[in-house]
Design a protein around this motif. Structure first.
Motif, PDB file in Angstrom:
ATOM      1  N   ASP A 163      27.212  63.949  -2.342  1.00 18.33           N
ATOM      2  CA  ASP A 163      26.535  63.541  -1.108  1.00 18.33           C
ATOM      3  C   ASP A 163      26.696  64.602  -0.030  1.00 18.33           C
ATOM      4  N   LYS A 202      35.184  61.289   4.377  1.00 21.53           N
ATOM      5  CA  LYS A 202      33.805  60.848   4.595  1.00 21.53           C
ATOM      6  C   LYS A 202      33.240  60.452   3.242  1.00 21.53           C
ATOM      7  N   LEU A 203      32.736  59.232   3.163  1.00 19.98           N
ATOM      8  CA  LEU A 203      32.209  58.695   1.906  1.00 19.98           C
ATOM      9  C   LEU A 203      33.256  58.758   0.800  1.00 19.98           C
ATOM     10  N   ARG A 235      35.620  60.912   0.349  1.00 17.74           N
ATOM     11  CA  ARG A 235      36.055  62.250  -0.052  1.00 17.74           C
ATOM     12  C   ARG A 235      36.911  62.876   1.035  1.00 17.74           C
ATOM     13  N   LYS A 280      24.248  64.323   8.121  1.00 21.08           N
ATOM     14  CA  LYS A 280      22.973  64.320   7.426  1.00 21.08           C
ATOM     15  C   LYS A 280      21.826  64.377   8.429  1.00 21.08           C
ATOM     16  N   GLU A 303      20.810  61.606  11.110  1.00 22.96           N
ATOM     17  CA  GLU A 303      21.969  60.756  11.389  1.00 22.96           C
ATOM     18  C   GLU A 303      22.356  60.934  12.858  1.00 22.96           C
TER      19      GLU A 303
END
Length: 251
Positions: free
Chosen positions: A44, A201-202, A204, A217, A220
């Motif tokens: 991602d 984040k996400l 990770r 992103k 965003e």
């Protein structure tokens, strides 16, 4: 109606009925070869080799804390390592671990003798197709100065569930948030260098040398990060939210 095929077995105390299909099925699952057909996946957030290895290390170190047996996780880690270093030892390691893999795919789950499930994510087995080059990841970044670029609103959610909000610039490095977080949390100046902060984040763990623009992103409006803060003993922060949260200033 279905037909059940059974065998008569003497266990020393009497006669027991054993389902032949379940018995032979379990054996075939245990002996089925490990399927390592490559899965094509895309991160991602693009990462380089160092960041990928950091994420893998974090998974293996934290997985036992969530579920399953630590020895089984260690066995799976050894299996994954052997896939690239000693493929001939993979099946031997699996057999000795007592784990079964019904589909042959670690990403779909392995099971221990108590029926607990262990899933290995793709990033522990294969590189993402958008893996960044180490040199290319740093190229051009040194030409930029922090405090330039577009303004960006960053929300940092601490492990204490306290939210801190900051106004940053897209060229700022992630590490630039460290001292600002310490100040918000009331950590004395002479102890701030002893504080360890890890950003996620996400799911990770992030490299703190990254520019914020690489983490947001397109489209965003705000960036949301998680932060695990480890404080020096005896230098605890102000974890209480006193009425109005002054961390929202500038946002």
């Amino acid at each position: 109606m279905g037909c059940r095929v059974s065998l008569l077995e003497d266990d020393g105390t009497g006669v027991a009925l054993v389902d032949e299909r379940s018995r032979t099925g379990a054996l075939s699952k245990r002996k089925s070869p490990l399927n390592l057909d490559k899965i094509i996946w895309k991160a991602d957030i693009p990462m380089n080799r160092s960041q990928l290895e950091l994420q893998r290390k974090a998974f293996w170190e934290t997985a036992p804390a969530y579920d399953g047996d630590a020895e089984c996780w260690a066995a799976l880690r050894a299996v994954v390592s052997a896939c690239t270093t000693d493929p001939n030892a993979v099946q031997t390691l699996l057999d000795s671990s007592g784990l079964t893999i019904p589909t042959g795919k670690l990403t779909e789950g392995a099971y221990d003798e108590r029926g607990r499930k262990y899933v290995v994510p793709p990033y522990c087995l294969w590189d993402p197709e958008n893996l960044l080059e180490e040199s290319g990841d740093k190229a051009g970044q040194e030409e930029e100065e922090e405090g330039e670029g577009e303004e960006i609103k960053v929300l940092v959610r601490l492990s204490t569930n306290r939210d801190l909000r900051f106004l940053c610039y897209t060229t700022d490095r992630l590490s630039s948030l460290n001292r600002r977080i310490c100040e918000k949390e009331g950590v004395p100046t002479d102890a701030q260098d002893l504080v360890t902060i890890r950003y996620l984040k996400l799911g990770r763990i992030l490299d703190q040398t990254l520019r914020l623009r690489t983490l947001i992103k397109s489209g965003e409006p705000n960036m949301v990060l998680q932060a695990m803060v480890t404080l020096p003993e005896g230098k605890g922060p102000n974890l209480e939210v006193d009425g109005e949260d002054d961390s929202k200033e500038g946002v």
